[in-house]
Enzyme design. Structure first.
Site, PDB file in Angstrom:
ATOM      1  N   THR A   1       0.852  -1.181   0.000  1.00 27.84           N
ATOM      2  CA  THR A   1       0.000   0.000   0.000  1.00 27.84           C
ATOM      3  C   THR A   1       0.889   1.233   0.000  1.00 27.84           C
ATOM      4  O   THR A   1       2.092   1.136   0.207  1.00 27.84           O
ATOM      5  CB  THR A   1      -0.891   0.012   1.257  1.00 27.84           C
TER       6      THR A   1
ATOM      7  N   MET B   1       1.782  -7.122   6.424  1.00 24.19           N
ATOM      8  CA  MET B   1       0.762  -8.159   6.403  1.00 24.19           C
ATOM      9  C   MET B   1      -0.471  -7.661   7.141  1.00 24.19           C
ATOM     10  O   MET B   1      -0.607  -7.800   8.355  1.00 24.19           O
ATOM     11  CB  MET B   1       1.299  -9.436   7.039  1.00 24.19           C
TER      12      MET B   1
ATOM     13  N   GLY C   1      -8.368  -5.067   4.360  1.00 23.54           N
ATOM     14  CA  GLY C   1      -7.099  -5.090   5.066  1.00 23.54           C
ATOM     15  C   GLY C   1      -6.982  -4.019   6.125  1.00 23.54           C
ATOM     16  O   GLY C   1      -7.968  -3.392   6.532  1.00 23.54           O
ATOM     17  N   ASP C   2      -5.753  -3.767   6.568  1.00 21.09           N
ATOM     18  CA  ASP C   2      -5.529  -2.791   7.626  1.00 21.09           C
ATOM     19  C   ASP C   2      -5.567  -1.356   7.134  1.00 21.09           C
ATOM     20  O   ASP C   2      -5.781  -0.428   7.917  1.00 21.09           O
ATOM     21  CB  ASP C   2      -4.188  -3.057   8.311  1.00 21.09           C
TER      22      ASP C   2
END
Length: 322
Positions: free
Chosen positions: A204, A257, A234-235
């Site tokens: 990202t 991750m 995702g985060d």
């Protein structure tokens, strides 16, 4: 390395950590996405706000399809569709806008800003997020490209390897689904390794902008993990995980991750470390160390900046077979 006006560019290329002297205004971002940094800096120089700069900088990465991991045409999910996650946070007001699993809308960071400025919500996801975007005037268009379709076809030809399933039948290590739950207890051999996510298939951009008045803004945008299970978020769009900003302290942004990173809210934790007076590099290190206590072979990296313009980074790029 810098741009006119001595704006520093932070590149997360090694496992070492750095500390840079304070200076404002400041634009930093994860990875060597120079076009994004330049666009954000130019926006500030032309009189734009810190929010404008983060939006324009991250938008540039979406247009450029940075590393194939940001924007349209990358990281297809199990159905071959590219979906997007993004967020933006205003450190002056602690307002946040975010989208997850955004479909058929290219400008994810701009939709995230629209969530922040035109709704009382913080996070919209999936088809409903796309409908919101269209109501805000964003164009609906296909995010898949020949490249992403080719990636998906190649993955299918390799029996859907790697994937993110575990404790299912048929064996996810050897064949495609559809899968069904396997009754426990499960042995480790039935689990997929964490290394299905790495720097090349799930990255990202995280960006921090601090203007001359110490307004702090952070943002992220990504197309997520390649071959993810449809619906996965995702985060990156999670406040305190992908990024966090507080103009009384500073900001942080994380990459790695995401399914592990979001469990620890590392960006929020790093900002809180800086609130306690810890300098940015150590704040990044401490936040990563908290995760490594449980996942010692984590892939993860962070950038941190305090409100006076001091900044640092820390990365850990070892992959895990756990």
């Amino acid at each position: 390395m810098g741009f006119p006006g001595s704006v520093p560019l932070v590149l997360l290329l090694s496992a070492c950590c750095i500390l840079a002297a304070a200076q404002l205004p400041l634009v930093i971002n994860t990875w060597p996405f120079k076009g994004a940094t330049q666009r954000a800096w130019d926006t500030l120089q032309s009189g734009g706000s810190a929010v404008d700069a983060v939006e324009k900088g991250c938008s540039q990465c979406e247009v450029d399809q940075c590393d194939g991991t940001v924007g349209y045409g990358g990281s297809p999910d199990e159905h071959g569709e590219t979906t997007l996650d993004a967020m933006i946070m205003n450190g002056n007001t602690i307002e946040l806008g975010a989208v997850g699993d955004l479909r058929r809308i290219k400008s994810a960071i701009s939709v995230a800003r629209a969530v922040m400025e035109h709704s009382s919500h913080s996070l919209l996801v999936g088809q409903s997020a796309s409908m919101f975007a269209q109501n805000m005037g964003f164009l609906s268009e296909d995010l898949m490209t020949n490249k992403s379709l080719s990636m998906h076809a190649e993955w299918l030809s390799k029996n859907c390897q790697p994937n993110f399933w575990k404790n299912v039948i048929p064996n996810a290590r050897k064949s495609c689904g559809p899968y069904k739950r396997m009754k426990g207890p499960w042995s480790k051999k039935h689990r997929m390794p964490v290394k299905v996510a790495n720097v090349h298939n799930h990255d990202t951009i995280g960006m921090i902008v601090i203007d001359k008045s110490s307004t702090v803004v952070a943002g992220t945008t990504t197309n997520g993990a390649s071959h993810k299970i449809p619906g996965r978020v995702g985060d990156s769009p999670i406040a305190g995980a992908g990024a966090y900003a507080d103009s009384t302290v500073g900001a942080a942004a994380a990459t790695g991750m995401g399914d592990i990173m979001m469990r620890f809210l590392p960006s929020y934790q790093a900002v809180e470390y800086m609130r306690m007076g810890i300098e940015p590099t150590a704040a990044c290190q401490n936040a990563i160390k908290r995760i490594q206590k449980y996942y010692p072979k984590l892939f993860g990296a962070m950038i941190c900046a305090n409100r006076t313009g001091g900044y640092g980074k820390c990365s850990k790029q070892t992959l895990s077979d756990e």
